[in-house]
Scaffold this motif. Structure first.
Motif, mmCIF file in Angstrom:
data_model
loop_
_atom_site.group_PDB
_atom_site.id
_atom_site.type_symbol
_atom_site.label_atom_id
_atom_site.label_comp_id
_atom_site.label_asym_id
_atom_site.label_seq_id
_atom_site.Cartn_x
_atom_site.Cartn_y
_atom_site.Cartn_z
ATOM 1 N N GLN A 132 0.825 -1.208 0.000
ATOM 2 C CA GLN A 132 0.000 0.000 0.000
ATOM 3 C C GLN A 132 0.857 1.255 0.000
ATOM 4 O O GLN A 132 0.493 2.264 -0.583
ATOM 5 C CB GLN A 132 -0.923 -0.013 1.218
ATOM 6 N N ALA A 133 2.016 1.186 0.652
ATOM 7 C CA ALA A 133 2.906 2.345 0.715
ATOM 8 C C ALA A 133 3.762 2.494 -0.545
ATOM 9 O O ALA A 133 4.173 3.601 -0.888
ATOM 10 C CB ALA A 133 3.819 2.239 1.937
ATOM 11 N N ASP A 134 4.030 1.385 -1.216
ATOM 12 C CA ASP A 134 4.872 1.384 -2.410
ATOM 13 C C ASP A 134 4.213 0.497 -3.455
ATOM 14 O O ASP A 134 4.312 -0.734 -3.396
ATOM 15 C CB ASP A 134 6.277 0.875 -2.069
ATOM 16 N N ARG A 135 3.549 1.107 -4.416
ATOM 17 C CA ARG A 135 2.778 0.351 -5.407
ATOM 18 C C ARG A 135 3.658 -0.491 -6.322
ATOM 19 O O ARG A 135 3.160 -1.386 -6.994
ATOM 20 C CB ARG A 135 1.938 1.314 -6.260
ATOM 21 N N ARG A 136 4.955 -0.245 -6.333
ATOM 22 C CA ARG A 136 5.855 -1.053 -7.166
ATOM 23 C C ARG A 136 6.230 -2.370 -6.511
ATOM 24 O O ARG A 136 6.763 -3.256 -7.168
ATOM 25 C CB ARG A 136 7.140 -0.277 -7.460
ATOM 26 N N PHE A 137 5.952 -2.490 -5.225
ATOM 27 C CA PHE A 137 6.429 -3.658 -4.488
ATOM 28 C C PHE A 137 5.721 -4.931 -4.933
ATOM 29 O O PHE A 137 4.507 -4.956 -5.139
ATOM 30 C CB PHE A 137 6.209 -3.448 -2.992
ATOM 31 N N ASP A 138 6.477 -6.002 -5.047
ATOM 32 C CA ASP A 138 5.954 -7.318 -5.407
ATOM 33 C C ASP A 138 6.661 -8.355 -4.548
ATOM 34 O O ASP A 138 7.887 -8.464 -4.573
ATOM 35 C CB ASP A 138 6.206 -7.599 -6.887
ATOM 36 N N ALA A 139 5.896 -9.100 -3.752
ATOM 37 C CA ALA A 139 6.485 -10.022 -2.780
ATOM 38 C C ALA A 139 7.286 -11.138 -3.446
ATOM 39 O O ALA A 139 8.370 -11.497 -2.985
ATOM 40 C CB ALA A 139 5.396 -10.612 -1.883
ATOM 41 N N ALA A 140 6.753 -11.706 -4.527
ATOM 42 C CA ALA A 140 7.463 -12.792 -5.201
ATOM 43 C C ALA A 140 8.777 -12.292 -5.785
ATOM 44 O O ALA A 140 9.806 -12.967 -5.691
ATOM 45 C CB ALA A 140 6.587 -13.402 -6.287
ATOM 46 N N ALA A 141 8.747 -11.102 -6.397
ATOM 47 C CA ALA A 141 9.978 -10.537 -6.943
ATOM 48 C C ALA A 141 10.964 -10.237 -5.831
ATOM 49 O O ALA A 141 12.180 -10.407 -5.999
ATOM 50 C CB ALA A 141 9.662 -9.257 -7.732
ATOM 51 N N PHE A 142 10.454 -9.797 -4.682
ATOM 52 C CA PHE A 142 11.348 -9.501 -3.561
ATOM 53 C C PHE A 142 12.074 -10.768 -3.103
ATOM 54 O O PHE A 142 13.279 -10.745 -2.866
ATOM 55 C CB PHE A 142 10.565 -8.904 -2.394
ATOM 56 N N VAL A 143 11.345 -11.871 -2.948
ATOM 57 C CA VAL A 143 11.971 -13.115 -2.497
ATOM 58 C C VAL A 143 13.042 -13.567 -3.489
ATOM 59 O O VAL A 143 14.151 -13.941 -3.103
ATOM 60 C CB VAL A 143 10.919 -14.220 -2.297
#
Length: 229
Positions: A91-102
Motif C-alpha cells: 500500500q505504501a509502495d505500489r511497485r512492491f511485489d512479494a514474489a519478486a522480492f523473495v
C-alpha cells in the motif's frame, strides 16, 4: 550472526546487479498491486485472497489470473501477521511485489556473501547499511591482517522464509530466514588449508533484515541487520 561465521560462495548469476534491480520491483507489464494478493478474506485479516473465476469470454483476464496464481505460488508461506505487513508495504509502495522480492533477496544473499568472502568492500558498501557494512569491513580487515583467505562454496539455498514484514514511520522492513548448505575452507597466506573442507557442506541458517524508505526516490533495499537462526 558475526561476519566470521557467515560462510560464502556462489555461482554468480546475480553478480554485478544492484540490489534495487532485483529486490521488490514489479515487472513493467504487471499492474496488480501487492494488496490485491495479500488482503484478507472476510474474518481472516492478512490471508491470501482466492481469485474469482475469470469470465469465459475474457482470455486476457484469464491469462492475468493464471499469472497471478503462479506468482502466489512463488511466495513462501507466511503467517497472517507477515501477510499484513507485506500488504502495508504494498500500500505504501505500489511497485512492491512479494514474489519478486523473495527472488531478488535470494540473489542478494548470494551477492553479499560472495562479496564478503572475496573482500569486495565496494560491493558491500552498495548493498548494506552503515552498521552492517562496518561489521563486514572489520572482519575483512582482520582476515587480511592475519593473511587468511576464504575459499567457500554456496552449494544451495534450501529454503527462504518470511519472518517479519511491515512499515514503521514510512520505513519498510522485511526479515527473511535463509537455510543453505555451504562448504567452507580457510587458507593461510601460503594457500594451505587451515580450517574446513570443500568436500563436506554444513547447514547454515541466517536471518537477514532488508530495509527501505518507502517515500524515498532511491529504490534501493539495503541489508540492515544480520543474525543466526
Amino acid at each position: 550472526m558475526t561476519p566470521e561465521i557467515v560462510i560464502l560462495a556462489m555461482i554468480a548469476a546475480f553478480l554485478g546487479l544492484r540490489l534495487y534491480s532485483v529486490l521488490g520491483r514489479r515487472a513493467e507489464h504487471e499492474e496488480e498491486p501487492i494488496q490485491g494478493r495479500f488482503e484478507g478474506r472476510q474474518g481472516q485479516p492478512g490471508a491470501p485472497r482466492v481469485a474469482a473465476p475469470a469470465k469465459p469470454d475474457s482470455r486476457g483476464e484469464d491469462r492475468a489470473r493464471l499469472q497471478q496464481a503462479q506468482r502466489l505460488r512463488e511466495v513462501p508461506l507466511a503467517s497472517p501477521a507477515v501477510e499484513r505487513g507485506l500488504a502495508e508495504i504494498g500500500q505504501a509502495d505500489r511497485r512492491f511485489d512479494a514474489a519478486a522480492f523473495v527472488e531478488g533477496a535470494r540473489g542478494a544473499y548470494r551477492m553479499i556473501l560472495e562479496a564478503f568472502w572475496k573482500g569486495d568492500k565496494a560491493a558491500l558498501r552498495q548493498l548494506c547499511d552503515d552498521e552492517v557494512y562496518a561489521g563486514f569491513e572489520a572482519a575483512i580487515d582482520a582476515r587480511l591482517a592475519a593473511g587468511e583467505t576464504l575459499d567457500n562454496r554456496l552449494i544451495r539455498i534450501e529454503e527462504t522464509a518470511f519472518v517479519a514484514a511491515g512499515v514503521d514511520n514510512s520505513f519498510a522492513k522485511i526479515t527473511l530466514r535463509f537455510r543453505s548448505d555451504i562448504a567452507a575452507v580457510t587458507r593461510d597466506a601460503e594457500g594451505n588449508v587451515i580450517a574446513g573442507s570443500l568436500d563436506d557442506a554444513i547447514e547454515s541458517i541466517d536471518v537477514w533484515t532488508f530495509g527501505r524508505a518507502v517515500n524515498s526516490p532511491d529504490p534501493d533495499w539495503l541489508l540492515e541487520e544480520t543474525d543466526e537462526g
